[in-house]
Design a protein around this motif. Structure first.
Motif, PDB file in Angstrom:
ATOM      1  N   GLU A  95      10.951 -14.688 -57.042  1.00  0.00           N
ATOM      2  CA  GLU A  95      12.005 -14.819 -58.049  1.00  0.00           C
ATOM      3  C   GLU A  95      13.387 -15.139 -57.489  1.00  0.00           C
ATOM      4  N   CYS A  96      13.581 -15.020 -56.179  1.00  0.00           N
ATOM      5  CA  CYS A  96      14.918 -15.178 -55.601  1.00  0.00           C
ATOM      6  C   CYS A  96      15.570 -16.496 -56.049  1.00  0.00           C
ATOM      7  N   GLU A  97      16.833 -16.416 -56.443  1.00  0.00           N
ATOM      8  CA  GLU A  97      17.559 -17.610 -56.903  1.00  0.00           C
ATOM      9  C   GLU A  97      17.778 -18.600 -55.760  1.00  0.00           C
ATOM     10  N   ARG A  98      17.901 -18.086 -54.531  1.00  0.00           N
ATOM     11  CA  ARG A  98      18.249 -18.973 -53.412  1.00  0.00           C
ATOM     12  C   ARG A  98      17.027 -19.498 -52.671  1.00  0.00           C
TER      13      ARG A  98
ATOM     14  N   PHE B 250      13.553 -13.939 -49.180  1.00  0.00           N
ATOM     15  CA  PHE B 250      14.457 -13.652 -50.300  1.00  0.00           C
ATOM     16  C   PHE B 250      15.819 -13.328 -49.727  1.00  0.00           C
ATOM     17  N   CYS B 251      16.862 -13.530 -50.550  1.00  0.00           N
ATOM     18  CA  CYS B 251      18.211 -13.304 -50.024  1.00  0.00           C
ATOM     19  C   CYS B 251      18.606 -11.834 -50.112  1.00  0.00           C
ATOM     20  N   GLY B 252      18.067 -11.112 -51.082  1.00  0.00           N
ATOM     21  CA  GLY B 252      18.415  -9.703 -51.242  1.00  0.00           C
ATOM     22  C   GLY B 252      19.766  -9.488 -51.905  1.00  0.00           C
ATOM     23  N   GLU B 253      20.444 -10.580 -52.274  1.00  0.00           N
ATOM     24  CA  GLU B 253      21.801 -10.446 -52.815  1.00  0.00           C
ATOM     25  C   GLU B 253      21.972 -11.026 -54.217  1.00  0.00           C
ATOM     26  N   CYS B 254      21.116 -11.978 -54.578  1.00  0.00           N
ATOM     27  CA  CYS B 254      21.296 -12.623 -55.894  1.00  0.00           C
ATOM     28  C   CYS B 254      20.939 -11.644 -57.020  1.00  0.00           C
ATOM     29  N   ARG B 255      21.242 -12.023 -58.253  1.00  0.00           N
ATOM     30  CA  ARG B 255      20.998 -11.125 -59.385  1.00  0.00           C
ATOM     31  C   ARG B 255      19.505 -10.833 -59.568  1.00  0.00           C
ATOM     32  N   ASN B 256      18.673 -11.797 -59.244  1.00  0.00           N
ATOM     33  CA  ASN B 256      17.234 -11.539 -59.363  1.00  0.00           C
ATOM     34  C   ASN B 256      16.788 -10.529 -58.309  1.00  0.00           C
ATOM     35  N   CYS B 257      17.175 -10.780 -57.049  1.00  0.00           N
ATOM     36  CA  CYS B 257      16.776  -9.866 -55.969  1.00  0.00           C
ATOM     37  C   CYS B 257      17.262  -8.435 -56.227  1.00  0.00           C
ATOM     38  N   THR B 258      18.536  -8.297 -56.561  1.00  0.00           N
ATOM     39  CA  THR B 258      19.085  -6.940 -56.667  1.00  0.00           C
ATOM     40  C   THR B 258      18.447  -6.163 -57.821  1.00  0.00           C
TER      41      THR B 258
END
Ligand SMILES: [Zn+2]
Length: 360
Positions: free
Chosen positions: A40-43, A57-65
């Protein structure tokens, strides 16, 4: 195994129905959440390892968090259960526990008090799977237990047969035998195996520096290759339960004086606390009996209770295989007695008497 799954995500080929298999504490739910974040990660970051493209995954985008909030599963389930308690009786009956921290990700935990995946939960899953994802590329369903009510399992089959192309179902199981063959045959399996003792010991040295060397080794062996269990293992609690289990074994070993036994069983009361302690006692007893069998079968290297080897060796010389077999059967009887909610201390005394009788 993880790299294989990441590579599959990178090329859009993660199986739509995946069983994440492994013992308690192996990291099934953690891995499932990380896979969900990668989906799901946006990046959509990518790593290249030995020529292979791996999803991350980036762990920072709205999906990840938002997905990461699911990591607090126990607290979230408690919240959902508490919310249900507040409802009117008629609504309570129809409300199933579900956890959602992201609109496209639904976590389905076993529903209390029976702790089974129920029909209402699977129906919700099926209903939601009909709608396209709104904020990420996929709709992900995480079913955190393989203990299904029969109708729920049958119902899940329908969606496993032909999942919509944007749907991923991750089903966590401790062993494949829990699942209907018809479910197993429709899913790919990702197997989280047990880690060797040395690897867990090394990890404990890093992450639980408060443990002494012998405690690390003991914890690593007792957690049976499961990282999550090793990290959370409460050695003091285990040692207390094991001391009581040893009282039971010693009482069975020698005839006559039962003072120590009665003193011990007296401290086990009925109610939730007694049940927890009895369960811990039985678990410790079963690990001692397994060690005794290992010693009898000439496999001392696999003994888990390494700090008690001398005592276990003595017991291994005393007890016949038949006795251990009957002790295991007696343990099953205590456990089913607990499920029927008998007075805990009573069934423990009966259990101890049974152990003694079986030896003669
Ligand atoms: Zn992200």
């Amino acid at each position: 195994m993880v790299d294989g799954l990441r590579a599959a995500i990178a090329v859009g080929k993660l199986p739509h129905s995946l069983i994440v298999l492994g013992p308690r504490g192996a990291g099934k739910f953690t891995l499932s959440l990380l896979l969900t974040m990668a989906l799901e990660c946006e990046r959509q970051p990518r790593d290249v390892v030995e020529g292979r493209v791996l999803a991350g995954f980036c762990g920072e985008c709205r999906n990840c968090t938002r997905i990461a909030e699911g990591a607090e599963l126990e607290a979230k389930v408690e919240e959902a259960v508490a919310a249900r308690e507040e409802m009117r009786e008629t609504d309570k009956k129809d409300t199933r526990v579900l956890v959602q921290t992201h609109p496209d990700v639904l976590i389905v935990p076993p529903d209390p008090p029976q702790l089974l995946i129920k029909l209402g939960q699977v129906r919700t899953l099926i209903g939601r799977s009909q709608y396209l994802p709104t904020e990420g590329p996929a709709k992900v369903f995480l079913i955190t237990s393989a203990a299904f009510m029969k109708e729920a399992a049958n119902s899940l089959l329908k969606v496993l047969e032909e999942p919509p192309p944007y749907v991923h179902i991750l089903l966590m199981a401790e062993n494949l035998g829990e699942l209907l063959p018809t479910i197993r045959s429709r899913c790919a399996v990702a197997h989280l195996g047990a880690l060797p003792v040395e690897e867990i010991t090394a990890l404990l040295a890093e992450l639980r520096p408060e443990l002494k060397k012998v405690e690390r080794e003991l914890t690593a062996r007792l957690s049976e290759g499961a990282v999550g269990r090793a990290l959370a293992f409460n050695l003091a609690e285990y040692a207390a339960a094991r001391a009581d289990a040893l009282v039971l074994l010693k009482n069975a070993e020698q005839n006559g004086d039962h003072t120590a036994l009665f003193k011990m069983t007296e401290t086990y009361r009925s109610g939730a606390e007694g049940q927890t302690r009895t369960t811990a006692l039985l678990r410790a007893l079963s690990s001692l009996l397994e060690d005794i069998l290992l010693l009898q079968n000439g496999a001392p290297g696999r003994v888990r209770n390494i700090d008690k080897t001398a005592e276990l060796q003595r017991l291994a010389d005393t007890f016949a295989f038949e006795w251990i077999e009957s002790a295991v059967r007696a343990m099953d009887a205590v456990q089913s007695g607990m499920r029927r909610n008998l007075l805990r201390s009573l069934s423990l005394d009966a259990f101890a008497a049974g152990l003694e009788g079986a030896r003669r």
